[in-house]
Design an enzyme around this catalytic site. Structure first.
Site, PDB file in Angstrom:
ATOM      1  N   LEU A 101       3.203 101.491  50.582  1.00 30.50           N
ATOM      2  CA  LEU A 101       4.439 102.257  50.127  1.00 30.50           C
ATOM      3  C   LEU A 101       5.484 101.065  49.700  1.00 30.50           C
ATOM      4  O   LEU A 101       5.356 100.007  50.623  1.00 30.50           O
ATOM      5  CB  LEU A 101       5.063 103.211  50.710  1.00 30.50           C
ATOM      6  CG  LEU A 101       3.984 104.338  51.172  1.00 30.50           C
ATOM      7  CD1 LEU A 101       5.102 105.530  51.715  1.00 30.50           C
ATOM      8  CD2 LEU A 101       3.709 105.146  49.888  1.00 30.50           C
ATOM      9  N   ASP A 102       5.897 101.144  48.506  1.00 27.35           N
ATOM     10  CA  ASP A 102       6.764 100.135  48.100  1.00 27.35           C
ATOM     11  C   ASP A 102       8.071  99.953  49.086  1.00 27.35           C
ATOM     12  O   ASP A 102       8.301 100.996  49.831  1.00 27.35           O
ATOM     13  CB  ASP A 102       7.599 100.430  46.831  1.00 27.35           C
ATOM     14  CG  ASP A 102       6.632 100.090  45.531  1.00 27.35           C
ATOM     15  OD1 ASP A 102       5.472  99.519  45.845  1.00 27.35           O
ATOM     16  OD2 ASP A 102       6.551 100.832  44.401  1.00 27.35           O
ATOM     17  N   TYR A 103       8.685  98.847  49.024  1.00 26.86           N
ATOM     18  CA  TYR A 103       9.957  98.735  49.802  1.00 26.86           C
ATOM     19  C   TYR A 103      10.991 100.085  49.900  1.00 26.86           C
ATOM     20  O   TYR A 103      11.445 100.484  50.777  1.00 26.86           O
ATOM     21  CB  TYR A 103      10.698  97.433  49.453  1.00 26.86           C
ATOM     22  CG  TYR A 103      11.731  96.899  50.604  1.00 26.86           C
ATOM     23  CD1 TYR A 103      11.263  96.559  51.580  1.00 26.86           C
ATOM     24  CD2 TYR A 103      13.263  96.829  49.872  1.00 26.86           C
ATOM     25  CE1 TYR A 103      12.532  96.224  52.346  1.00 26.86           C
ATOM     26  CE2 TYR A 103      13.925  96.425  50.765  1.00 26.86           C
ATOM     27  CZ  TYR A 103      13.722  96.010  51.963  1.00 26.86           C
ATOM     28  OH  TYR A 103      14.661  95.696  52.801  1.00 26.86           O
TER      29      TYR A 103
END
Ligand code: URA
Length: 240
Positions: A101-103
């Protein structure tokens, strides 16, 4: 396998923790107190720790509620990462996140040391649905835009055009949709939304196949997957 290793691989504590329990006569195998950590045990043996049944496990399965501003990595020198949330007894068990998952994306991550399951959940070949709740800035997506996305758009935001597979979009409100993806291209949801001239404000993964976080989930918490959840995800990926 040795009793101490079998227990620590099953998530019962570090090797030192379980050796201490064994030495303190807290562990029984088939009803007999065992004080030798090196004794050989099999999965079929009935093991109790302090009177509680303890199943030996080959693989471990958790779900994690990823907070915002956390890197999907088990270790990082600069950024807060999943390794910072992992309980000490689960370190050194080769656990890894399934996909990324993105930051700034929050929500559901499966964490396991079952490499084949991890591969099957992330490979587009198995088409495992992942559902994201997205809030965005800009005009509400039109029916035509939704239909276009559901047929599969081509992104032209990099050197090479990228064809996205058909997805499913359920409108929640004027600025919120649930998007179901069957693949996981880099920043796919953000790029899809930006293809329509809008910007993602918040992005949260809420479901992988039939796996969800508890309703009252607390961000940053690790949950052990239930036996039913493990069976369900192994079934849907064709492992059983
Ligand atoms: N799509 C994105 O854009 N980001 C994620 O983290 C997951 C899916």
């Amino acid at each position: 396998m040795r009793l101490d290793r079998a227990l620590s691989n099953s998530g019962c504590g570090t090797r030192n923790d379980v050796r201490t329990l064994i030495k303190k006569r807290k562990v029984t195998v088939n009803g007999i107190i065992v004080t030798d950590p090196s004794v050989h045990v099999e999965k079929t043996d009935a093991i109790e720790i302090e009177g509680s049944d303890t199943k030996l496990k080959d693989k471990l399965y958790f779900i994690f509620d990823k907070p915002d501003e956390v890197l999907t990595a088990m270790d990082d020198k600069r950024y807060k990462n999943i390794g910072d949330f992992i309980p000490p007894e689960l370190k050194n068990l080769k656990l890894s996140p399934v996909g990324r998952l993105d930051y700034h994306t929050t929500g559901l991550l499966i964490i396991t040391n079952d490499g084949e399951l991890s591969h099957r959940i992330t490979s587009p070949k198995y088409e495992i649905p992942k559902v994201y709740t997205v809030t965005y800035e800009g005009k509400a997506l039109t029916q035509e835009e939704i239909e276009e996305a559901e047929k599969g758009v081509t992104l032209n935001d990099t050197d090479k055009p990228v064809k996205l597979r058909p997805c499913k979009i359920d409108v929640v409100s004027d600025d919120t949709v649930d998007i179901t993806l069957y693949e996981g291209k880099t920043h796919e949801v953000r790029r899809l939304i930006s293809h329509f001239g809008k910007q993602v404000l918040t992005l949260r993964r809420v479901k992988i196949a039939d796996i969800t976080l508890p309703e009252d989930s607390i961000s940053g918490t690790f949950y052990e997957m239930s036996e039913e959840q493990i069976v369900a995800i192994r079934k849907v990926t064709g492992l059983i």
